[in-house]
Enzyme design. Structure first.
Site, PDB file in Angstrom:
ATOM      1  N   LYS A 106       0.603 -12.288   8.638  1.00  0.00           N
ATOM      2  CA  LYS A 106      -0.434 -11.542   7.919  1.00  0.00           C
ATOM      3  C   LYS A 106      -0.903 -12.473   6.813  1.00  0.00           C
ATOM      4  CE  LYS A 106      -1.274  -7.586   4.903  1.00  0.00           C
ATOM      5  NZ  LYS A 106      -0.657  -6.472   4.122  1.00  0.00           N
ATOM      6  N   THR A 125       0.823  -1.204   0.000  1.00  0.00           N
ATOM      7  CA  THR A 125       0.000   0.000   0.000  1.00  0.00           C
ATOM      8  C   THR A 125       0.860   1.257   0.000  1.00  0.00           C
ATOM      9  OG1 THR A 125      -1.694  -1.215   1.219  1.00  0.00           O
ATOM     10  CG2 THR A 125      -1.873   1.186   1.196  1.00  0.00           C
ATOM     11  N   TYR A 174       4.331 -12.350   5.835  1.00  0.00           N
ATOM     12  CA  TYR A 174       3.198 -11.908   5.016  1.00  0.00           C
ATOM     13  C   TYR A 174       2.965 -12.915   3.897  1.00  0.00           C
ATOM     14  CZ  TYR A 174       0.655  -8.622   1.892  1.00  0.00           C
ATOM     15  OH  TYR A 174      -0.249  -8.004   1.078  1.00  0.00           O
TER      16      TYR A 174
END
Length: 371
Positions: free
Chosen positions: A228, A114, A200
């Site tokens: 995550k 992001t 992740y």
């Protein structure tokens, strides 16, 4: 006296001192590169192991504990805003982080997908982590995305991230040049000793799932804070039943993952826009009506690959300049109009910033290819 070469310059020093630091073995003539028995050996006086290197990962540092990271419920994958020439807009960035703190986010991922870490040089990346720690580290946990598909790069970036004070690291599995499951274990075991870390798993971006047996293997490290996870509820539940902390990596699934499948919280994109409402989803109680109310916005955010929707939304809210680093470009006009309507339905007061939301024209956006 003897001469040694350090950093490209000759220095005169005492041979007794050189012996004391291990550069000249006992019995060796410091003015000669030969042993007493006549055998040649490589000169050692020019090498002082690790003399020029930064603080090593196994040295004692004042760090956040892994347990502190495990307790976080709302972590925002923070957006990186830009100036018209493509450089970081740190003033807008600071405002964004402050808004996260004010509305109850507990952590930020710096330079993640992001935040467009993939479009940053490592110098920019580490600078932004250090800046975030320096300005906000006392108020929010700073998790630096220092993962890479190169183990060497991941090691180096993670050392630098912890050196500038980040509280934890985010590590992706090697993408594009994928490796074996044994290679995944070796990769993570190379970076986990450095400090608290979140792994992740997002197969849609890396092209490779991190299967549970890899996570269970590396979970022996006390530095693994958790995962995550973007695969879904079943995977979340599989980990939580085995005592492994999980954050949902999917805004559209995070409510159910949190309240029905045992997830600790979420690493959220939507919280850039609506941090207070995302905090309600994660902290207060099960709230299917609020979750349903937010679903059209979340679906809008991911109509195109993240962070295209978020960048467009924040620009139309007036909290960042409408500047995109290529290859990202703004959403088309119809989707920009749709966002304005979503803001009105949910309530402008629930979104970050204070300006009226507006539909920007194509000519308002600046696309930067070289910066």
């Amino acid at each position: 006296m003897a001469q040694i070469l350090l950093h490209g310059k000759l220095h005169t020093t005492n041979s007794q001192y050189l012996r004391s630091i291990g550069c000249i073995p006992e019995g060796m003539d410091p003015t000669s590169s030969k042993r007493r028995n006549g055998g040649w050996r490589s000169p050692q006086a020019a090498i002082i192991p690790n003399f020029h290197l930064p603080m090593r990962s196994l040295e004692v540092k004042n760090r956040t504990s892994t347990e502190d990271i495990k307790s976080l419920r709302l972590i925002t994958a923070i957006k990186t805003p830009y100036l018209p020439d493509g450089r970081f807009d740190l003033e807008a960035y600071d405002d964004l982080v402050n808004m996260q703190i004010e509305h109850g986010a507990e952590g930020v991922i710096v330079g993640g997908t992001t935040g467009e870490g993939q479009l940053m040089s490592w110098d920019e990346h580490i600078m932004l982590i250090g800046h975030t720690v320096n300005c906000f580290g006392a108020s929010i946990k700073v998790i630096g995305n220092t993962g890479s598909n190169s183990t060497r790069e991941a090691i180096h970036a993670t050392e630098q991230g912890f050196a500038v004070g980040m509280h934890a690291a985010l590590h992706i599995n090697p993408y594009y040049g994928k490796t074996s499951l044994e290679g995944l274990v070796a990769h993570f075991e190379s970076v986990l000793p450095m400090g608290p870390s979140i792994i992740y798993n997002v197969p849609s971006r890396t092209g490779q799932d991190i299967p549970p047996r890899v996570i269970h293997t590396v979970s022996r490290s006390s530095n693994l804070a958790g995962v995550k996870e973007c695969v879904g509820h079943d995977r979340v539940e599989q980990y939580t039943k085995n005592g492994i902390v999980v954050w949902s990596g999917n805004d559209d699934q995070c409510h159910d993952s949190r309240w029905s499948h045992g997830a600790t919280g979420v690493v959220s994109v939507a919280s850039n826009l609506i941090p207070g409402l995302m905090r309600q989803l994660m902290f207060e109680c099960e709230n299917p009506s609020l979750n349903a109310r937010l679903m059209p916005l979340i679906e809008w955010l991911f109509h195109e690959p993240n962070p295209i929707g978020l960048n467009t939304a924040l620009a139309q809210l007036g909290v960042v300049r409408p500047v995109f680093r290529l290859p990202y470009v703004q959403l088309p006009l119809a989707k920009r109009v749709e966002f304005v309507n979503l803001v009105k339905e949910i309530g402008r007061e629930n979104f970050v910033g204070e300006k009226d939301v507006q539909v920007l024209d194509d000519d308002d956006f600046i696309l930067v290819g070289r910066y």
